[in-house]
Design an enzyme around this catalytic site. Structure first.
Site, PDB file in Angstrom:
ATOM      1  N   HIS A 456       0.836  -1.213   0.000  1.00 27.57           N
ATOM      2  CA  HIS A 456       0.000   0.000   0.000  1.00 27.57           C
ATOM      3  C   HIS A 456       0.867   1.258   0.000  1.00 27.57           C
ATOM      4  O   HIS A 456       0.684   2.149  -0.838  1.00 27.57           O
ATOM      5  CB  HIS A 456      -0.910  -0.008   1.238  1.00 27.57           C
ATOM      6  CG  HIS A 456      -1.718   1.236   1.408  1.00 27.57           C
ATOM      7  ND1 HIS A 456      -3.042   1.336   0.999  1.00 27.57           N
ATOM      8  CD2 HIS A 456      -1.397   2.463   1.924  1.00 27.57           C
ATOM      9  CE1 HIS A 456      -3.486   2.555   1.256  1.00 27.57           C
ATOM     10  NE2 HIS A 456      -2.513   3.256   1.820  1.00 27.57           N
ATOM     11  N   GLU A 457       1.787   1.332   0.947  1.00 28.29           N
ATOM     12  CA  GLU A 457       2.610   2.542   1.043  1.00 28.29           C
ATOM     13  C   GLU A 457       3.484   2.726  -0.191  1.00 28.29           C
ATOM     14  O   GLU A 457       3.763   3.855  -0.600  1.00 28.29           O
ATOM     15  CB  GLU A 457       3.463   2.508   2.313  1.00 28.29           C
ATOM     16  CG  GLU A 457       2.663   2.561   3.612  1.00 28.29           C
ATOM     17  CD  GLU A 457       1.732   3.767   3.688  1.00 28.29           C
ATOM     18  OE1 GLU A 457       2.066   4.829   3.125  1.00 28.29           O
ATOM     19  OE2 GLU A 457       0.663   3.644   4.302  1.00 28.29           O
ATOM     20  N   HIS A 460       1.794   4.721  -2.779  1.00 29.67           N
ATOM     21  CA  HIS A 460       2.003   6.164  -2.617  1.00 29.67           C
ATOM     22  C   HIS A 460       3.369   6.562  -3.176  1.00 29.67           C
ATOM     23  O   HIS A 460       3.512   7.610  -3.819  1.00 29.67           O
ATOM     24  CB  HIS A 460       1.955   6.542  -1.137  1.00 29.67           C
ATOM     25  CG  HIS A 460       0.593   6.529  -0.520  1.00 29.67           C
ATOM     26  ND1 HIS A 460      -0.461   7.238  -1.046  1.00 29.67           N
ATOM     27  CD2 HIS A 460       0.121   5.905   0.592  1.00 29.67           C
ATOM     28  CE1 HIS A 460      -1.534   7.054  -0.282  1.00 29.67           C
ATOM     29  NE2 HIS A 460      -1.208   6.247   0.724  1.00 29.67           N
ATOM     30  N   HIS A 463       3.328   6.883  -6.820  1.00 30.75           N
ATOM     31  CA  HIS A 463       2.618   8.110  -7.199  1.00 30.75           C
ATOM     32  C   HIS A 463       3.584   9.295  -7.191  1.00 30.75           C
ATOM     33  O   HIS A 463       3.512  10.181  -8.051  1.00 30.75           O
ATOM     34  CB  HIS A 463       1.466   8.340  -6.212  1.00 30.75           C
ATOM     35  CG  HIS A 463       0.341   9.152  -6.760  1.00 30.75           C
ATOM     36  ND1 HIS A 463      -0.820   9.393  -6.060  1.00 30.75           N
ATOM     37  CD2 HIS A 463       0.174   9.806  -7.938  1.00 30.75           C
ATOM     38  CE1 HIS A 463      -1.639  10.129  -6.776  1.00 30.75           C
ATOM     39  NE2 HIS A 463      -1.057  10.407  -7.922  1.00 30.75           N
TER      40      HIS A 463
END
Length: 664
Positions: A456-457, A460, A463
């Protein structure tokens, strides 16, 4: 202070901050000079005799504040990841000054007038969008208020910044103080041997040789409750978890909520939630309320069914601290799977390299090289250079995976350097997790939840790394709050993608892959306990919503919380909110105020996107390139839902989320 490392751009690769040179005494002078320099730059823009243009006003604002930006990103990352009393004193002193500094810019009438005078007609799309965003930023900051209202607004902003810092520091101290000390190893029955050794090592690091310390993670539910057989110890841990901040943060959260409500009213909004949502992808507070209302009844019904099954398994009327333990028993019985069986297959380095990095390599063609010659802000931080498929440099990724007393709870991503064509910078991003560090020489074995969090991290991080924008205002994760979790949640899908899972889920001693029957059972069990998971999330979301739609004196925060959960029909004693008010760092100190709904709002987009990947062949370069080009690279340079529609070809559908959550 001529040698202050913040006064000039770093000479290190990618302008990585020179952590080896940075000392505590550098921060205050850098903040002071950075603020003074930016105010001088702003004054020059606002007082210019030249007619306002995009370049001499908006682009000039984007270039301003270089020193302040350099010191801010390093300081606040450090304050979260590796703080100390000196840092905390600086933070208390500097946050209200930064609030004053922001007001001095966004309440500058001459500057706002110049921005308003610029015609968008001939501008390129990204330039036009930036101009529009600046106008919105200034209006939302109070630029159109009268002098008296602006003075009150300044006072509110200053006090709110101080209270947010106080909340964060109180919570860190309470979480450390609430750690559970165990005298007798027999009480730890059920924990794996490596978990017991880690608890002993934690105790040793705190000067408690011969004892065992169980530290608390940020959410209400503590992972060890799944395994501990000692019910009394489970109760101690649970009560310590849900009591954090009651003594220190109760008055703080009430005051913050009241001040936010006053500020929203001053700016012309009915509530803080209305103020927040007005600048998000959600069309309004009613849309958010309706979505949460649709999800709640089915989730609560599922949780009640799950509770009945757990009571039957336990043979008695269970309490909140029993849920995880007996849920694991039901999971083991139904799916013939034990979470402890899986941990030996999830060794941190293999998960990172052969899982997280491997998926990114397959999808996007990127490569990762560990740079042991580059130093992070803490000895445990690892630095990786990221390159595109053709070998061209992309940026740096820093991984800070272990828990420590100086680090706040949870997991998050920060940008240390933002990608910007205007400034000629490439991204430097950091992921923080909170995995208990094992004794020296032993492998770090993860739970599957921790594996999922790492994926999940890293979503980021991608991104930020794939950002390809001109202006810093749009770089990386600079998107609406209820959109920012979308790409990171999409990246979770690769944790269980067969090709990726087979590559990293290998026994840390033998290298043997996880047996297929164990893989199948793990995947089959993913929808298990979804009632609990959805209700604990919704309870926290609705609690956030209640605090930020107040129209009267909230009174005692515990009573307010009980009333809010009861009114929202999520007051299940067996399922406490994922965060109670006094340790809900996301909304009081983390930028998610009236925005915790964004996880489920983003999950609508995420589940629909996962469906798109599956329909189009899954883990392929073509799919990765499309997602990168149409969405990840855009940052905030286009309207968020426009980016989604350009990628997906239509508006999102909620059905994939309902199917995933077992809510159909």
């Amino acid at each position: 202070m001529s040698e202050n490392p913040f006064f000039a751009p770093s000479a290190l690769p990618y302008q990585l901050p020179p952590f080896a040179e940075i000392r505590e005494e550098h921060y205050v002078p850098a903040f002071e000079r950075g603020m003074a320099e930016q105010l001088a730059e702003v004054e020059a823009i606002a007082g210019s005799a030249d007619p306002p243009t995009f370049d001499n006003t908006v682009a000039a604002l984007e270039r301003s504040g270089q020193i302040l930006n350099r010191v801010s990103v390093v300081f606040f990352n450090q304050a979260s990841s590796d703080t100390n009393p000196g840092f905390q004193e600086i933070q208390k002193a500097i946050t209200p000054k930064l609030a004053q500094h922001g007001d001095a810019i966004f309440l500058n009438r001459r500057l706002f007038s110049r921005i308003q005078a610029i015609s968008p007609g001939e501008l390129e799309p990204e330039h036009r969008w930036l101009l529009e965003r600046y106008v919105t930023d200034f209006v939302r900051a109070g630029a159109e208020l009268g002098p008296e209202e602006q003075e009150r607004l300044k006072s509110l902003n200053e006090e709110l910044s101080t209270l947010s810092t106080r909340f964060e520091q109180n919570l860190l101290a309470d979480t450390n103080a609430s750690a559970i000390v165990v005298e007798d190893v027999a009480e730890l029955d059920g924990l794996s041997e490596d978990s017991i050794r880690a608890a002993a090592e934690t105790a040793k690091s705190r000067g408690l040789e011969g004892k065992y310390v169980i530290t608390l993670v940020l959410p209400s539910g503590q992972p060890v409750l799944t395994e501990l057989t000692n019910r009394d110890l489970r109760e101690r841990i649970h009560r310590a978890s849900v009591s954090r901040g009651l003594a220190t943060n109760s008055e703080v959260v009430v005051r913050i909520a009241k001040l936010r409500a006053e500020r929203a009213a001053l700016l012309g909004y009915g509530s803080h939630a209305e103020y927040v949502v007005a600048d998000q992808t959600a069309p309004g507070t009613r849309a958010v309320t309706e979505m949460l209302g649709k999800l709640t009844p089915a989730a609560v019904a599922n949780a009640h069914r799950e509770a009945d099954e757990l009571r039957e398994t336990a043979g008695f009327d269970i309490a909140a601290w029993d849920w995880s333990y007996y849920a694991e028993k039901v999971r083991e019985a139904r799916f013939a799977i034990d979470s402890r069986q899986m941990r030996p297959y999830f060794e941190l380095n293999r998960v990172l390299r052969d899982g997280v990095f491997h998926a990114a390599q397959k999808l996007y063609g990127v490569g990762f090289t560990e740079r042991t010659d580059l130093r992070g802000y803490h000895p445990e931080v690892r630095v990786f250079e990221v390159s595109d498929e053709d070998g061209s440099p992309l940026g740096l990724f820093l991984g800070d995976f272990y828990a420590r007393a100086s680090k706040r709870g949870g997991a998050w991503m920060n940008s240390l350097v933002k990608q910007s064509a205007l400034e000629g910078t490439r991204p430097v991003v950091v992921n923080n997790l909170n995995i208990v560090k094992p004794p020296p020489g032993e492998p770090t074995l993860m739970t599957f939840d921790q594996v999922n969090t790492m994926f999940h991290e890293f979503g980021h991080a991608l991104h930020g790394l794939f950002s390809a924008v001109r202006f810093p205002r749009f770089s990386g994760t600079a998107v609406p709050r209820d959109f920012v979790e979308y790409p990171s949640q999409v990246n979770e899908m690769w944790a269980v993608w067969p090709e990726v899972l087979a590559n990293y889920a290998r026994h840390h001693e033998t290298g043997e892959p996880m047996p297929q029957h164990l893989v199948d059972r793990m995947l089959e069990a993913q929808k298990f306990n979804q009632g609990f998971g959805t209700v604990e999330y919704l309870a926290a979301t609705l609690l956030d919503w209640a605090w930020h739609t107040i129209d009267e004196e909230p009174g005692d925060p515990e009573e307010f919380e009980r009333r809010a959960l009861r009114n929202a029909n999520v007051d299940l004693p067996l399922v406490p909110p994922r965060y109670r008010s006094t340790y809900f760092a996301h909304i009081w100190a983390g930028g998610y105020s009236a925005g915790y709904y964004s996880y489920i709002w983003s999950e609508v987009l995420d589940a629909d996107t996962v469906e798109w990947f599956k329909e189009n062949g899954g883990l392929t370069r073509e799919n990765g390139d499309t997602f990168r080009r149409e969405l990840l690279s855009k940052g905030g340079s286009v309207e968020a839902m426009t980016a989604f529609r350009n990628f997906r070809g239509r508006d999102p559908r909620i059905e994939p989320l309902l199917e995933r959550r077992g809510l159909l």
